[in-house]
Design a protein around this motif. Sequence first.
Motif, PDB file in Angstrom:
ATOM      1  N   SER A  93       0.833  -1.201   0.000  1.00  0.00           N
ATOM      2  CA  SER A  93       0.000   0.000   0.000  1.00  0.00           C
ATOM      3  C   SER A  93       0.869   1.254   0.000  1.00  0.00           C
ATOM      4  N   ILE A  94       1.982   1.226   0.778  1.00  0.00           N
ATOM      5  CA  ILE A  94       2.900   2.369   0.798  1.00  0.00           C
ATOM      6  C   ILE A  94       3.522   2.562  -0.578  1.00  0.00           C
ATOM      7  N   ILE A  95       3.935   1.467  -1.208  1.00  0.00           N
ATOM      8  CA  ILE A  95       4.566   1.554  -2.525  1.00  0.00           C
ATOM      9  C   ILE A  95       3.583   2.138  -3.540  1.00  0.00           C
ATOM     10  N   GLN A  96       2.345   1.658  -3.514  1.00  0.00           N
ATOM     11  CA  GLN A  96       1.349   2.148  -4.471  1.00  0.00           C
ATOM     12  C   GLN A  96       1.045   3.626  -4.249  1.00  0.00           C
ATOM     13  N   THR A  97       0.925   4.014  -2.981  1.00  0.00           N
ATOM     14  CA  THR A  97       0.595   5.403  -2.669  1.00  0.00           C
ATOM     15  C   THR A  97       1.754   6.341  -3.021  1.00  0.00           C
ATOM     16  N   ARG A  98       2.988   5.884  -2.828  1.00  0.00           N
ATOM     17  CA  ARG A  98       4.161   6.734  -3.050  1.00  0.00           C
ATOM     18  C   ARG A  98       4.921   6.323  -4.306  1.00  0.00           C
ATOM     19  N   ARG A  99       4.215   5.922  -5.327  1.00  0.00           N
ATOM     20  CA  ARG A  99       4.833   5.416  -6.560  1.00  0.00           C
ATOM     21  C   ARG A  99       5.753   6.460  -7.210  1.00  0.00           C
ATOM     22  N   THR A 100       5.345   7.704  -7.212  1.00  0.00           N
ATOM     23  CA  THR A 100       6.182   8.727  -7.845  1.00  0.00           C
ATOM     24  C   THR A 100       7.517   8.888  -7.115  1.00  0.00           C
TER      25      THR A 100
END
Length: 647
Positions: free
Chosen positions: A596-603
Motif C-alpha cells: 500500500s505504501i509503494i502504491q501510494t508513493r509510486r512517484t
Amino acid sequence: MPTRRSGKRTRVPWKPETQVRNTAVTLPVFIAYCGIAASLRAWNIPNSKFIVTLQARDDFYYPVYAEAAEVFAAGIWQLLEFTSCAYEWKDRSFRDEMLAHRNERAIFIAPPDYNLDDGDRLFSDAVLNLSPRTRRHAEAALRRAGLPPSDRDVELLLSEPWPRLVKAFQERRHPILALERLRSYRPVPAKPVPEVANQPRPTLADMHGYGPALVWGDNLAKDLADYKAGVLPWSDVDTGVLLSGPPGIGKTMFASALANTCRVPIIYGSVSQWQEAGALDNHLKAMRASFAEAMAKAPSILFIDEIDTFGDRTERDRNSGYFRSAMAGFLELLDGFDRRQGVVVVGACNYPDQLDPAVRRAGRLDRHFEITLPDVQSRLSILGFHSGIVLDQSQAEKFGIATGGLSGADIEQLVRDAKRAARRRREALSGNHVIEQLRPLTELTEEYVRALAVHEAGHALVAIEIGHGQVTEVKISRYRIDGKSGELGYVQYGQTDARPKTSADYLNAIAVCLGGIAAELEIFGSFADGSSGSETADLNRATELATMLEGGLGMGHTLVVEGHRPGHLERLRTYNPELRMHVHDVLQREFERARSIIQTRRTALDAIVERLMETNAMKGDEVIDIVQRHKMPRVSLAKLPRRDMGA
C-alpha cells in the motif's frame, strides 16, 4: 690448592687412537682440548678434586668443548665413578650443580651470553677464561694426525666455524679427506643485494577498519609521551591489550603501527616459537628472554602472537602439566609493577574463547578488541597505503565487489601481484594492474540493474514512511563475481534507539523486509528469487521475525512462548500448523501494508530508482529529500469547514 707442577706430559691424548668412553678424539676436539688444557694448566693434577668454571668467548661451540673437557678429565679422574664431568651454565643448572657437588669434580663452561652471578662464582673453586684456538693448537692437531702443519691447512682450521669442523672430521674419515671436503663445500659468498627503497613505516593514521582499537592506540601514544616526559606515572598507563580475529586480519601490522605511533621499540614474541626452544626449562627461558629484552628497551611494546596456544589450565590431557607450568610462568611475567614497568604487552590470538581467563584479569590483558574484516572504504585505504595509487570510480566499484571478505594481508598480496605484473611489462603501477588481479567480474545488464534499484528503493521507501530506523545509504552494484552469489545491493540504517522493542517494532521490521518484493510486484508484476533462500534473504528474515513474534515472544495470538533456541522456531513452523497459519497471517498483513505504501508513493519510488540508476549509490539525506519532495497533499479532517453565516 693446585700446584705449579703439572703432569700433563704423560696424560696428553697425543696418540690418534686415543679414546674416551669408546669415542675417538677427532681433530677439532683436540684443538678444543688444547684450549681447555691451557686454561686448566695449574689444575692438571691426578685425582685432584675441584669444580672450576671456564668463561667462553665468541669463538665457542659447546658440543665440541664439552667433549674436549671430558678428554681432559679422563687424564686426571677415574670417569667410571660417575657419568659426566662437563656441564654448561644456564638458568636452570640445579641438577648439574647437585651432581658436581656429589662427585666433588666438575668443569662448568659458561657460554659467551651467560652472565655468571655471585652464586655461580661461590659454587666454583675458580673462574677462568677459556683460551681460544690458536695457531699452535692447529699445528699440534695436524701433527697428531700425521700431517705437515702447512699454512694453508692451519688457516683453514682457524677460520672454519666449529660446527663445520665437527661435521667434516669424523672418526671414520681420514683427516686429509676431511680437509678436502671442507675446501670443496665452502659457502659461496652472497652476491651484493641492490638497495631497495624502504617501505614507509605505517602508523595508526594509516590503519583503517580497526574501530575502537585505533582510539585506544591514540590514547596510549599520548600516555606514553607523558610517561617519558615524567608527568604521568606508569600506574596510569594501560599496560595490556588483547587483539583477536581471523588469520591475516592485520593484528601484527596494527601492533607495528602502534609502536611507530608511540615512537617506542617493538619486540616480537610468539608462544609457538617459545615452545620450539624445547623442554619446559628452555620454553620458560625463551619467554623470559623476550620480556627481558622488552624491559631493557623500555618504554617498549611486547607483541605476543598466538597467545591462545597456551590453552586453558582447566583442560586435562597428557600435555596439561606442561602447559599449566608454561601458563604459570607467563602470568608471573605479566603481573607486578616492577616486573614490566615501561612494557606494554599486546597479545594476539585467533580464538579468544580458548584463552585462560586468568590472562584477561584486571592488570594483565584486561582490554579486548575484536578485529573484523575491513569494509569497502577500509579496503580501499589499505590498497592506497600499500600501492600509493587511487582508483577511479569504476575501478573502485569493481575493487569493492571483488575484494569482499578479503583481509588486509590478502590485499597486500594482491598489490604484490599487481606490482609484479607491472614490472614484467615495464610499466608504471596503475589501477588497471590491480583490477587485473581481482576475481573475474561480470557486468550486469541494464534490466538486471533496474530490478536491483527497484528492490532497494522499495526497502528505503517503506522504512522512511513507517519511521523504522534512519536510512543512511542505499547502494546497488553493476557487477558480480563470476560463479558466486552475493549481495548486489543494500540499504544501510543508522543505530536505533536503545529501548525495549514492542510488537510494533517487530511488525515494522517485517514490513521493511517485505518492501523490496512489494516494489518488484508493483513495477514488474513478480519478484525474483534473490528475496528468499539464504538465511539473510528478505523472506527468510521476515518469516523468522514473524515466528519469533508469534511463538517466541508472546506478542502474537497468545501469551504462550515456545522459546527461540537455534533451529527451534523452524521446527515449530513445521510441526505446528496453527502457528504456521498465524505466521502466514502476519506476513500477509505486513506485505499488504508495504505494498500500500509503494502504491501510494509510486512517484517517489520512481524518482529514487532513476537516481540510483544514475549514481549507483545515494546518501540517506538525498533519499529522504526525494520522498519529501514527492509527498502527496493531504486534506486535513481535523477541522470542519466553516459555514457561511449568511446562508
